[in-house]
Design an enzyme around this catalytic site. Structure first.
Site, PDB file in Angstrom:
ATOM      1  N   ALA A 134      38.205  16.617  25.305  1.00  0.00           N
ATOM      2  CA  ALA A 134      38.386  15.449  25.674  1.00  0.00           C
ATOM      3  C   ALA A 134      39.728  14.993  25.256  1.00  0.00           C
ATOM      4  O   ALA A 134      40.472  14.401  25.711  1.00  0.00           O
ATOM      5  CB  ALA A 134      37.338  14.520  25.104  1.00  0.00           C
ATOM      6  N   SER A 176      46.595  22.196  25.523  1.00  0.00           N
ATOM      7  CA  SER A 176      45.566  23.393  25.236  1.00  0.00           C
ATOM      8  C   SER A 176      45.251  23.718  26.888  1.00  0.00           C
ATOM      9  O   SER A 176      45.081  22.851  27.662  1.00  0.00           O
ATOM     10  CB  SER A 176      44.545  23.004  24.423  1.00  0.00           C
ATOM     11  OG  SER A 176      43.737  24.115  24.363  1.00  0.00           O
ATOM     12  N   ARG A 198      52.807  24.674   9.404  1.00  0.00           N
ATOM     13  CA  ARG A 198      52.124  26.041   9.605  1.00  0.00           C
ATOM     14  C   ARG A 198      51.942  26.623  11.235  1.00  0.00           C
ATOM     15  O   ARG A 198      52.375  25.342  12.008  1.00  0.00           O
ATOM     16  CB  ARG A 198      50.902  26.437   8.979  1.00  0.00           C
ATOM     17  CG  ARG A 198      49.803  25.453   9.272  1.00  0.00           C
ATOM     18  CD  ARG A 198      48.490  25.866   8.554  1.00  0.00           C
ATOM     19  NE  ARG A 198      47.392  25.223   9.338  1.00  0.00           N
ATOM     20  CZ  ARG A 198      46.659  24.228   8.476  1.00  0.00           C
ATOM     21  NH1 ARG A 198      46.846  24.248   7.288  1.00  0.00           N
ATOM     22  NH2 ARG A 198      45.570  23.659   8.796  1.00  0.00           N
ATOM     23  N   TYR A 202      36.916  18.172  21.385  1.00  0.00           N
ATOM     24  CA  TYR A 202      38.479  18.742  21.423  1.00  0.00           C
ATOM     25  C   TYR A 202      38.905  18.861  22.638  1.00  0.00           C
ATOM     26  O   TYR A 202      39.905  18.287  22.762  1.00  0.00           O
ATOM     27  CB  TYR A 202      38.484  20.137  20.786  1.00  0.00           C
ATOM     28  CG  TYR A 202      39.737  20.839  20.814  1.00  0.00           C
ATOM     29  CD1 TYR A 202      40.791  20.468  19.664  1.00  0.00           C
ATOM     30  CD2 TYR A 202      39.853  21.954  21.662  1.00  0.00           C
ATOM     31  CE1 TYR A 202      41.936  21.105  19.864  1.00  0.00           C
ATOM     32  CE2 TYR A 202      41.305  22.557  21.635  1.00  0.00           C
ATOM     33  CZ  TYR A 202      41.975  22.296  20.650  1.00  0.00           C
ATOM     34  OH  TYR A 202      43.361  22.809  20.870  1.00  0.00           O
ATOM     35  N   SER A 225      53.889  16.747   8.510  1.00  0.00           N
ATOM     36  CA  SER A 225      52.614  17.194   8.179  1.00  0.00           C
ATOM     37  C   SER A 225      51.787  16.524   6.986  1.00  0.00           C
ATOM     38  O   SER A 225      52.499  16.089   6.109  1.00  0.00           O
ATOM     39  CB  SER A 225      52.349  18.921   8.125  1.00  0.00           C
ATOM     40  OG  SER A 225      51.227  19.197   7.785  1.00  0.00           O
ATOM     41  N   ASP A 233      50.769  11.612   7.484  1.00  0.00           N
ATOM     42  CA  ASP A 233      49.427  11.376   8.303  1.00  0.00           C
ATOM     43  C   ASP A 233      49.532  10.513   9.506  1.00  0.00           C
ATOM     44  O   ASP A 233      49.610   9.467   9.297  1.00  0.00           O
ATOM     45  CB  ASP A 233      48.238  10.769   7.480  1.00  0.00           C
ATOM     46  CG  ASP A 233      46.945  10.767   7.919  1.00  0.00           C
ATOM     47  OD1 ASP A 233      46.943  11.243   9.135  1.00  0.00           O
ATOM     48  OD2 ASP A 233      46.028  10.624   7.153  1.00  0.00           O
TER      49      ASP A 233
END
Length: 233
Positions: A156, A141, A15, A154, A36, A62
């Protein structure tokens, strides 16, 4: 069809950004392997990719588990016989003050966002190194560039993604181009679970940037961290 004949593995492809990346690469002719944990979601992506005319393999994986990643790579080679592109997109986040993050939540974030990327890259690399168009694109990000309150773990993990990207680009100089893409807020299920505002970016905007990096004529230097804060189109 500039990627015709190439094979791309996309983690987190069920997704959001990952699905959009699968479709973007498929539109240029790439064979897609969508990975996924959620079987229903990857089968939906598989159908959407095949509707473009591209070949697609959906493998429930996974990426935190070493044996599962080995199986992902093995099945990809059995079906397509090569790996040219790896997009490490799978990620999770919790928005809490640091003292409220449990050790289980910490482990889930770091194991998915960092260990999972490490495992997929480690086991895909022997095959990617044989490609003349080798690319590894890691989805970091804006939170991998600057710390954000209540997203400490997150952040880190996403700083770590950039560090691995830069180090790996140096290790593989002249052999594989390695990039990190650093989006701002993107309209995804994960973002909506964390924030109440509506971000400007859509998954397709990030997919377009990933596609540009994977095209044969990309001039972006390997090791670059490319920030995407506004829609490119």
């Amino acid at each position: 069809m500039e990627l015709k004949g190439q094979t791309a593995i996309v983690t987190g492809g069920g997704r959001g950004i990952g699905r959009a990346i699968c479709l973007s690469l498929a539109d240029e002719g790439a064979n897609i392997v969508v990975a996924s944990r959620t079987e229903e979601e990857i089968q939906q992506t598989r159908q959407m990719v095949e509707d473009t005319g591209a070949s697609c393999l959906a493998i429930s994986t996974d990426i935190r588990e070493e044996e599962g990643v080995k199986k992902l790579i093995s099945k990809t080679m059995d079906v397509f016989g090569k790996i040219d592109i790896l997009v490490n997109d799978a990620g999770v986040a919790y928005r809490k003050p640091l003292q409220d993050i449990s050790t289980d939540e910490y482990d889930e974030i770091m194991d998915t966002n960092v260990k999972g990327m490490f495992l997929c890259t480690k086991y895909a690399l022997p095959h990617i190194l044989k490609s003349d168009s080798a690319r590894i694109v890691n989805i970091s990000s804006g939170a991998g560039k600057q710390g954000i309150p209540q997203l400490s773990v997150y952040c880190a993990s996403k700083f770590a993604v950039i560090g691995i990207t830069e180090s790996l680009a140096s290790e593989l100089a002249g052999k594989v181009k390695v990039y990190a893409v650093c989006p701002g807020g993107v309209d995804t299920q994960m973002y909506r679970s964390l924030f109440s505002d509506e971000p400007m970016l859509k998954p397709e905007h990030i997919a377009q940037k990933v596609l540009e990096l994977c095209l044969p004529d990309s001039k972006v230097p390997s090791g670059s961290s490319i920030e995407v804060y506004r829609p490119p189109f």
